[in-house]
Structures are given as structure tokens and as C-alpha cells.
Design a protein around this motif. Sequence first.
Motif, PDB file in Angstrom:
ATOM      1  N   THR A 192       1.774   6.641  -6.905  1.00  0.00           N
ATOM      2  CA  THR A 192       0.676   7.370  -7.536  1.00  0.00           C
ATOM      3  C   THR A 192       0.735   8.862  -7.229  1.00  0.00           C
ATOM      4  O   THR A 192       0.419   9.681  -8.087  1.00  0.00           O
ATOM      5  N   VAL A 193       1.159   9.215  -6.013  1.00  0.00           N
ATOM      6  CA  VAL A 193       1.289  10.637  -5.675  1.00  0.00           C
ATOM      7  C   VAL A 193       2.350  11.282  -6.572  1.00  0.00           C
ATOM      8  O   VAL A 193       2.138  12.350  -7.149  1.00  0.00           O
ATOM      9  N   LEU A 209      -5.720  -2.943 -10.823  1.00  0.00           N
ATOM     10  CA  LEU A 209      -4.834  -1.903 -10.313  1.00  0.00           C
ATOM     11  C   LEU A 209      -3.573  -1.804 -11.168  1.00  0.00           C
ATOM     12  O   LEU A 209      -3.137  -0.706 -11.505  1.00  0.00           O
ATOM     13  N   LEU A 248      -2.399   1.543 -13.139  1.00  0.00           N
ATOM     14  CA  LEU A 248      -1.083   2.151 -12.966  1.00  0.00           C
ATOM     15  C   LEU A 248      -0.418   2.367 -14.324  1.00  0.00           C
ATOM     16  O   LEU A 248       0.141   3.431 -14.587  1.00  0.00           O
ATOM     17  N   SER A 258      10.165   0.461   0.047  1.00  0.00           N
ATOM     18  CA  SER A 258       8.985   0.341   0.899  1.00  0.00           C
ATOM     19  C   SER A 258       8.652  -1.139   0.992  1.00  0.00           C
ATOM     20  O   SER A 258       7.969  -1.689   0.141  1.00  0.00           O
ATOM     21  N   ILE A 274       0.825  -1.212   0.000  1.00  0.00           N
ATOM     22  CA  ILE A 274       0.000   0.000   0.000  1.00  0.00           C
ATOM     23  C   ILE A 274       0.860   1.262   0.000  1.00  0.00           C
ATOM     24  O   ILE A 274       0.606   2.192  -0.783  1.00  0.00           O
ATOM     25  N   ILE A 275       1.871   1.328   0.851  1.00  0.00           N
ATOM     26  CA  ILE A 275       2.702   2.529   0.938  1.00  0.00           C
ATOM     27  C   ILE A 275       3.449   2.752  -0.373  1.00  0.00           C
ATOM     28  O   ILE A 275       3.523   3.874  -0.880  1.00  0.00           O
ATOM     29  N   MET A 332       0.650  -5.973  -4.086  1.00  0.00           N
ATOM     30  CA  MET A 332      -0.645  -5.774  -3.412  1.00  0.00           C
ATOM     31  C   MET A 332      -1.304  -7.109  -3.051  1.00  0.00           C
ATOM     32  O   MET A 332      -2.451  -7.383  -3.394  1.00  0.00           O
ATOM     33  N   VAL A 389       2.633   1.798  -3.428  1.00  0.00           N
ATOM     34  CA  VAL A 389       1.702   2.233  -4.469  1.00  0.00           C
ATOM     35  C   VAL A 389       1.218   3.650  -4.201  1.00  0.00           C
ATOM     36  O   VAL A 389       1.079   4.460  -5.120  1.00  0.00           O
ATOM     37  N   GLU A 390       1.020   3.985  -2.939  1.00  0.00           N
ATOM     38  CA  GLU A 390       0.597   5.345  -2.594  1.00  0.00           C
ATOM     39  C   GLU A 390       1.647   6.371  -3.021  1.00  0.00           C
ATOM     40  O   GLU A 390       1.333   7.362  -3.690  1.00  0.00           O
ATOM     41  N   TYR A 391       2.892   6.146  -2.659  1.00  0.00           N
ATOM     42  CA  TYR A 391       3.951   7.072  -3.065  1.00  0.00           C
ATOM     43  C   TYR A 391       4.074   7.134  -4.579  1.00  0.00           C
ATOM     44  O   TYR A 391       4.261   8.206  -5.156  1.00  0.00           O
ATOM     45  N   SER A 429       1.168  11.630 -10.082  1.00  0.00           N
ATOM     46  CA  SER A 429       0.119  12.644 -10.239  1.00  0.00           C
ATOM     47  C   SER A 429       0.669  14.057 -10.365  1.00  0.00           C
ATOM     48  O   SER A 429      -0.012  14.960 -10.867  1.00  0.00           O
TER      49      SER A 429
END
Length: 148
Positions: free
Chosen positions: A26-27, A56, A60, A102, A19-20, A45, A22-24, A30
Motif C-alpha cells: 500500500t505504501v 481488504l 486493494l 515477506s 501485515i508487512i 491476512m 500489505v503495508e509495503y 500510494s
Amino acid sequence: ASVLSKGLPASFGVIGGGIIAVEYATVMASVGVGVTIFCQKEGFMRILPDVLREELMAQLMDNHILLVTDPIDSIEAGDPEDLRCTVTCGKRRFRPEVVLYSGGRDANSEGLGLEEAGISIGKYGRIEVGPDYRTNLPNVLAIGDVIG
């Protein structure tokens, strides 16, 4: 000094598929940063059902995030001033400006070749970092539960 004190990097590599990570990824994507996620497909995931994982991954890629599922053979540090390093996966070599490790909630650092790459591993398999999340290789950063 903060890793981003000189502005956003042009390219960003994330090692991990939780999760972390993928979060970084995508941020950063973006805001226009070129992103590569390094994670073997079976580790990506894992908390999601297969159908959601596949969707997902497709999302991505649609958002210009490259997902490299080949195992990492090596990470070579470059100039500590610019954080750039070389990540080798089979015959492919990548040179993101910043690499973020991560590794997940458990310090699943075994078998990743981190020690062979020169990254210091501490108690319970956790990656040792300084206050700015840099490992002993100044080109490689680590976040999440893998650092404690």
C-alpha cells in the motif's frame, strides 16, 4: 547501495499476504508504483475475519494493487543490476522491477519452492540476506521475521 537509490521502481512485486506485505504494497502504491501481491487466497491476512479479508482485497484492487492468488511456480533472476526478475504463476508471467519476499512472523518458507528457485535458506528456515536485504539472488529481497 540502497535498492531505492536510483528512485522508485515502476513496478513492485510482494510475495506474501501478511501485515508487512500489505503495508509495503500500500505504501508503494500510494506513491504511484504499480504493485502486485503474490499470495494464495487462503494465506492472505489470515489474522482477519473473512468479511474483513474480502473487504481488504476489494480495497486493494480499488487502489490498483493486483492480487495474484495462483501459486508461484518459479522465480527467475534476471540482471542483478536492475533487480528485475520473472515470477511465473501458472500461465501468467510477471516482471516487476523489484520483488520483496515477506513471509510472516514464523519463517514459513517450507513448500514455497524457494530452494528450487535458488534462494538460500538458513537456520530455522529463515531466508539468508545481506545488509541491504538482498538474498543470494540479487533480484530478490526479503524482509520481516522470515529473515530473523
